[in-house]
Design a protein around this motif. Structure first.
Motif, PDB file in Angstrom:
ATOM      1  N   VAL A 158     -12.414  -2.259   1.031  1.00  0.00           N
ATOM      2  CA  VAL A 158     -11.222  -1.493   0.652  1.00  0.00           C
ATOM      3  C   VAL A 158     -10.802  -0.516   1.761  1.00  0.00           C
ATOM      4  O   VAL A 158      -9.863  -0.768   2.517  1.00  0.00           O
ATOM      5  N   ASN A 209      -9.925  -1.472   5.511  1.00  0.00           N
ATOM      6  CA  ASN A 209      -8.654  -2.193   5.706  1.00  0.00           C
ATOM      7  C   ASN A 209      -7.446  -1.268   5.652  1.00  0.00           C
ATOM      8  O   ASN A 209      -6.333  -1.674   5.980  1.00  0.00           O
ATOM      9  N   ALA A 210      -7.670  -0.021   5.229  1.00  0.00           N
ATOM     10  CA  ALA A 210      -6.574   0.943   5.140  1.00  0.00           C
ATOM     11  C   ALA A 210      -6.795   2.136   6.074  1.00  0.00           C
ATOM     12  O   ALA A 210      -6.038   3.104   6.022  1.00  0.00           O
ATOM     13  N   TYR A 258      -1.271   1.754   0.189  1.00  0.00           N
ATOM     14  CA  TYR A 258      -1.842   1.317  -1.091  1.00  0.00           C
ATOM     15  C   TYR A 258      -3.201   0.671  -0.871  1.00  0.00           C
ATOM     16  O   TYR A 258      -3.482   0.138   0.209  1.00  0.00           O
ATOM     17  N   VAL A 259      -4.044   0.753  -1.892  1.00  0.00           N
ATOM     18  CA  VAL A 259      -5.288  -0.025  -1.924  1.00  0.00           C
ATOM     19  C   VAL A 259      -5.556  -0.452  -3.361  1.00  0.00           C
ATOM     20  O   VAL A 259      -5.142   0.217  -4.305  1.00  0.00           O
ATOM     21  N   LEU A 260      -6.276  -1.568  -3.470  1.00  0.00           N
ATOM     22  CA  LEU A 260      -6.635  -2.090  -4.794  1.00  0.00           C
ATOM     23  C   LEU A 260      -8.122  -2.425  -4.807  1.00  0.00           C
ATOM     24  O   LEU A 260      -8.663  -2.899  -3.801  1.00  0.00           O
ATOM     25  N   GLY A 283      -5.550 -10.547  -6.097  1.00  0.00           N
ATOM     26  CA  GLY A 283      -5.051 -11.899  -6.295  1.00  0.00           C
ATOM     27  C   GLY A 283      -4.315 -12.111  -7.612  1.00  0.00           C
ATOM     28  O   GLY A 283      -4.025 -13.242  -7.989  1.00  0.00           O
ATOM     29  N   TYR A 317      -1.077  -7.605  -8.738  1.00  0.00           N
ATOM     30  CA  TYR A 317      -0.966  -6.216  -9.218  1.00  0.00           C
ATOM     31  C   TYR A 317      -0.302  -5.303  -8.177  1.00  0.00           C
ATOM     32  O   TYR A 317       0.561  -4.500  -8.509  1.00  0.00           O
ATOM     33  N   THR A 345       1.615  -6.071  -5.642  1.00  0.00           N
ATOM     34  CA  THR A 345       3.019  -6.434  -5.442  1.00  0.00           C
ATOM     35  C   THR A 345       3.871  -5.812  -6.555  1.00  0.00           C
ATOM     36  O   THR A 345       4.951  -5.257  -6.302  1.00  0.00           O
ATOM     37  N   HIS A 350       0.398  -2.766   8.392  1.00  0.00           N
ATOM     38  CA  HIS A 350      -0.920  -3.337   8.079  1.00  0.00           C
ATOM     39  C   HIS A 350      -1.615  -3.697   9.377  1.00  0.00           C
ATOM     40  O   HIS A 350      -0.957  -3.979  10.387  1.00  0.00           O
ATOM     41  N   ASN A 364      -4.964  -8.514   8.359  1.00  0.00           N
ATOM     42  CA  ASN A 364      -4.995  -8.187   6.927  1.00  0.00           C
ATOM     43  C   ASN A 364      -3.880  -8.996   6.239  1.00  0.00           C
ATOM     44  O   ASN A 364      -2.812  -8.494   5.913  1.00  0.00           O
ATOM     45  N   ARG A 392       1.039 -10.260   2.998  1.00  0.00           N
ATOM     46  CA  ARG A 392       1.750 -11.008   1.951  1.00  0.00           C
ATOM     47  C   ARG A 392       2.431 -10.063   0.948  1.00  0.00           C
ATOM     48  O   ARG A 392       3.558 -10.310   0.516  1.00  0.00           O
TER      49      ARG A 392
END
Ligand code: COA
Length: 180
Positions: free
Chosen positions: A31, A34-35, A92-94, A100, A103, A105, A128, A132, A137
């Motif tokens: 998580v 990547n941010a 944002y992060v999830l 997948g 959410y 988006t 990004h 990533n 996407r």
């Protein structure tokens, strides 16, 4: 922050009691890095970050309605860009187990609509790290327009080759017209 409700999510203010949910995903190596931030090492670190979210008042907790659980965050941050202009930057992060399902988006589309239609933000920028593809996407599916490749300076992970995108009000209106 205004609460935004989507089909499956509630974007709402952070509360200290969300620290357990935040730590559950902020500790994952998939998580934060990547941010641009390091995984949290303990729940106290998550509590400090929640206090900062509350103080800065620019980040929503992303709550999954069906589980009444915070599974991510999304924010609109005031930043200075490379040319010294003030810009609104989306971030944002999830939580990885929830990826997948579309959410983020769904959350990004709600925040974009709010930013343009209620906050009267003229332009939103988003970035990004190269590679990533999941975030890439999300950005593409939400209609952002690619600007350039650049080096993004992160607080925790140094300089990272990245791609930048923008969406302005006129482009948003066109996008909305096409989706209706
Ligand atoms: C990037 C991120 C927010 C995507 O959230 P999400 O809710 O999974 O987004 P979506 O469900 O709309 O998926 C976006 C794309 O990622 C890909 N994807 C998502 N989960 C995946 C998985 N588990 N395996 C393979 N591909 C996956 C899909 O290709 C999808 O695109 P598609 O709909 O065209 O197939 C999430 O992966 C995340 O938080 N990652 C870590 C932090 C981060 O990268 N933040 C963004 C910094 S710029």
């Amino acid at each position: 922050m205004k609460t935004l409700v989507t089909k499956r999510l509630i974007l709402r203010d952070w509360h200290l009691k969300d620290a357990f949910d935040l730590f559950e995903y902020a500790k994952l190596p998939t998580v934060g890095p990547n941010a641009g931030w390091n995984p949290h090492l303990c729940i106290e670190e998550s509590q400090v970050i929640i206090k900062r979210f509350i103080e800065q008042n620019d980040t929503w907790a992303v709550e999954l309605t069906s589980e009444a659980k915070v599974i991510g965050s999304i924010g609109l941050h005031k930043r200075t860009d490379l040319t010294g202009n003030f810009v609104t930057e989306l971030g944002y992060v999830l939580s990885t187990p929830y990826e997948g399902n579309g959410y983020m988006t769904e959350a990004v589309k709600a925040v974009i609509a709010y930013a343009f239609e209620e906050l009267n933000v003229p332009l939103i920028k988003v970035y990004h790290f190269i590679g990533n593809t999941k975030s890439e996407r999300v950005i593409q599916k939400c209609g952002f327009i690619f600007d350039q490749r650049l080096i993004y300076k992160t607080v925790a992970n140094g300089e990272k080759p990245s791609k930048s995108y923008h969406l302005d009000f006129q482009e948003y209106i066109k996008l909305k017209g096409r989706e209706q």
